[in-house]
Design a protein around this motif. Structure first.
Motif, mmCIF file in Angstrom:
data_model
loop_
_atom_site.group_PDB
_atom_site.id
_atom_site.type_symbol
_atom_site.label_atom_id
_atom_site.label_comp_id
_atom_site.label_asym_id
_atom_site.label_seq_id
_atom_site.Cartn_x
_atom_site.Cartn_y
_atom_site.Cartn_z
ATOM 1 N N PHE A 1 49.664 -3.350 30.976
ATOM 2 C CA PHE A 1 50.087 -4.505 31.759
ATOM 3 C C PHE A 1 51.106 -4.103 32.824
ATOM 4 N N ALA A 2 51.985 -3.155 32.467
ATOM 5 C CA ALA A 2 52.958 -2.689 33.456
ATOM 6 C C ALA A 2 52.257 -1.969 34.608
ATOM 7 N N LEU A 3 51.293 -1.113 34.279
ATOM 8 C CA LEU A 3 50.536 -0.426 35.330
ATOM 9 C C LEU A 3 49.738 -1.411 36.184
ATOM 10 N N GLY A 4 49.212 -2.445 35.542
ATOM 11 C CA GLY A 4 48.399 -3.418 36.267
ATOM 12 C C GLY A 4 49.164 -4.152 37.347
ATOM 13 N N ARG A 5 50.489 -4.145 37.280
ATOM 14 C CA ARG A 5 51.292 -4.803 38.302
ATOM 15 C C ARG A 5 51.408 -3.966 39.574
ATOM 16 N N ARG A 6 51.097 -2.693 39.471
ATOM 17 C CA ARG A 6 51.254 -1.818 40.640
ATOM 18 C C ARG A 6 50.191 -2.138 41.686
ATOM 19 N N VAL A 7 50.563 -1.997 42.932
ATOM 20 C CA VAL A 7 49.628 -2.310 44.025
ATOM 21 C C VAL A 7 48.605 -1.182 44.157
ATOM 22 N N ALA A 8 47.466 -1.518 44.762
ATOM 23 C CA ALA A 8 46.421 -0.520 44.984
ATOM 24 C C ALA A 8 46.904 0.554 45.956
ATOM 25 N N THR A 9 46.350 1.748 45.812
ATOM 26 C CA THR A 9 46.693 2.865 46.688
ATOM 27 C C THR A 9 45.416 3.409 47.318
ATOM 28 N N ARG A 10 45.563 4.416 48.166
ATOM 29 C CA ARG A 10 44.394 5.030 48.792
ATOM 30 C C ARG A 10 43.579 5.820 47.776
ATOM 31 N N ARG A 11 44.180 6.212 46.671
ATOM 32 C CA ARG A 11 43.430 6.890 45.611
ATOM 33 C C ARG A 11 42.848 5.871 44.630
ATOM 34 N N MET B 1 29.235 -8.802 39.415
ATOM 35 C CA MET B 1 30.589 -9.169 39.019
ATOM 36 C C MET B 1 31.105 -8.125 38.040
ATOM 37 N N ARG B 2 32.409 -7.895 38.092
ATOM 38 C CA ARG B 2 33.016 -6.927 37.166
ATOM 39 C C ARG B 2 34.462 -7.316 36.915
ATOM 40 N N TRP B 3 34.918 -6.970 35.713
ATOM 41 C CA TRP B 3 36.318 -7.156 35.359
ATOM 42 C C TRP B 3 37.099 -5.910 35.734
ATOM 43 N N ILE B 4 38.267 -6.100 36.304
ATOM 44 C CA ILE B 4 39.216 -5.015 36.520
ATOM 45 C C ILE B 4 40.500 -5.461 35.832
ATOM 46 N N GLY B 5 40.687 -4.976 34.608
ATOM 47 C CA GLY B 5 41.763 -5.508 33.782
ATOM 48 C C GLY B 5 41.425 -6.928 33.386
ATOM 49 N N HIS B 6 42.317 -7.871 33.647
ATOM 50 C CA HIS B 6 42.028 -9.267 33.322
ATOM 51 C C HIS B 6 41.766 -10.085 34.590
ATOM 52 N N THR C 1 41.937 2.523 44.799
ATOM 53 C CA THR C 1 41.736 1.447 45.772
ATOM 54 C C THR C 1 41.539 0.079 45.119
ATOM 55 N N TYR C 2 41.149 0.052 43.846
ATOM 56 C CA TYR C 2 41.013 -1.210 43.126
ATOM 57 C C TYR C 2 42.262 -1.537 42.316
ATOM 58 N N GLY C 3 43.306 -0.744 42.441
ATOM 59 C CA GLY C 3 44.505 -0.954 41.654
ATOM 60 C C GLY C 3 44.406 -0.275 40.294
ATOM 61 N N TYR C 4 45.264 -0.699 39.379
ATOM 62 C CA TYR C 4 45.376 -0.047 38.076
ATOM 63 C C TYR C 4 44.961 -0.962 36.926
ATOM 64 N N GLY C 5 44.202 -2.015 37.229
ATOM 65 C CA GLY C 5 43.818 -2.965 36.188
ATOM 66 C C GLY C 5 42.992 -2.350 35.083
ATOM 67 N N ARG C 6 42.215 -1.299 35.397
ATOM 68 C CA ARG C 6 41.371 -0.680 34.373
ATOM 69 C C ARG C 6 42.186 0.001 33.272
#
Length: 364
Positions: free
Chosen positions: A118-128, A293-298, A130-135
């Protein structure tokens, strides 16, 4: 159809997870046609929703904060339950209670990988990324499954060891009381985790809640061990320990299935049905080419191709994709982003607009 066309043609439309939020109304029952479209546009400023980036970020952070709060509260509850049961085990020597205690402690500790996710999921997406850290939530789900498997192995080993080397169980009333405490603690945590997991769409948190619920019933099984020991049946304790192991394995199966489905990008088919119904109510949308459709985290994302009149201008076709995305964001729960592409309706005597991409299409 290839995803590359989204870059090859100019009228796809995308809002990322920080761009668009509509929490309070939907389009499921609106009439179709030009009049409905103008009615919606006129009423749009008066409806309580936001298009601001800050609102989308706040919503995402709020869901993660809910998950974190659920984790720490349930960690405290299960930790206290395990401590009570562990103390009683030192007095009684019940291997069934030991298995339940270890499993409750392991269940409490699963809050750690989920909290990291959950802490990682708060981080914004980066160029590496690109979908963020929800996974990272899916990775946490795998860690939870492994933890459940480890507790099952330990419970089985303890029960088999006690079968081979039977020992008496002491303080039977205390064992029974600890079993009740274990059930109450686990059931409360299960209800709390499942409710919050459903609210924020976290499969890992739901799986953890189901895990806690079964732990509660395995705690009640310790009562059988205490009752058997009170009647002088010495093998009751290890046999109940083995029964608890079987219950843990059943939880392991369900949790593994849930996490595997999420890792493989599975979604509930009713979400797809809802999305299709919402899209077909959008004026100018003649058909749906493909919908993914796909889930990325929640959080849920969608990619869709809609078929429009081939004579529309680029601007008009783009406006249709905007309205299609708008309809999706209102209709599909927890959808935070949609990429909508406009395809021209087929016409006699015209070439396939995707012909240039045909040699990139892979046949499976």
């Amino acid at each position: 159809m290839s995803d590359q066309r989204d870059h090859a043609q100019g009228h796809g439309h995308q809002h990322d997870e920080q761009a668009h939020h509509h929490p309070h109304h939907d389009h499921d029952h609106q009439p179709s046609g030009r009049a409905a479209r103008w009615a919606h546009r006129l009423s749009h400023p008066t409806r309580p929703h936001s298009h601001a980036s800050a609102d989308k970020i706040d919503r995402a952070l709020e869901s993660s904060a809910q998950g974190m709060r659920a984790l720490w509260i349930s960690l405290a509850a299960l930790g206290a339950t395990a401590l009570v049961q562990g103390f009683v085990f030192t007095l009684s020597g019940s291997v069934a209670l030991l298995g339940d205690t270890v499993h409750n402690a392991a269940d409490a500790l699963t809050a750690v990988p989920l909290a990291v996710a959950f802490a990682l999921g708060r981080r914004v997406a980066t160029r590496r990324f690109t979908y963020g850290y929800g996974r990272s939530e899916d990775v946490a789900g795998i860690a939870i499954v492994l933890t459940i498997a480890g507790s099952a192995a330990f419970a089985a080993w303890s029960a088999v060891d006690r079968l081979l080397d039977p020992r008496p169980v002491h303080s039977l009333l205390a064992v029974a009381a600890a079993a009740v405490v274990g059930f109450l603690g686990n059931e409360w945590v299960a209800r709390y985790r499942i409710r919050v997991g459903r609210e924020i769409g976290s499969a890992a948190l739901i799986a953890d809640g189901l895990h806690a619920r079964t732990d509660g019933f395995t705690s009640l099984a310790v009562l059988l061990a205490a009752g058997g020991a009170a009647l002088g049946w010495q093998l009751a304790d290890p046999l109940v320990g083995l029964a608890i192991t079987v219950a843990i394995l059943l939880v392991l199966r369900d949790a593994a299935r849930e996490v595997f489905s999420r890792v493989m990008d599975a979604v509930n088919p009713t979400l797809v049905d809802t999305a299709e119904q919402a899209l077909m109510k959008v004026p100018e949308v003649k058909d749906i080419g493909e919908l993914r459709m796909r889930w990325i985290g929640h959080r849920l994302r969608a990619e869709v191709a809609v078929v429009v009149d081939g004579e529309l201008s680029v601007r008009a076709a783009h406006q249709v994709t905007v309205e299609a995305e708008h309809a999706l964001l209102h209709a599909v729960p927890r959808l935070t982003a949609a990429l909508v592409h406009a395809d021209p309706a087929p016409a006699v005597g015209t070439a396939n607009p995707h012909l240039a991409l045909a040699h990139h299409t892979r046949v499976y």
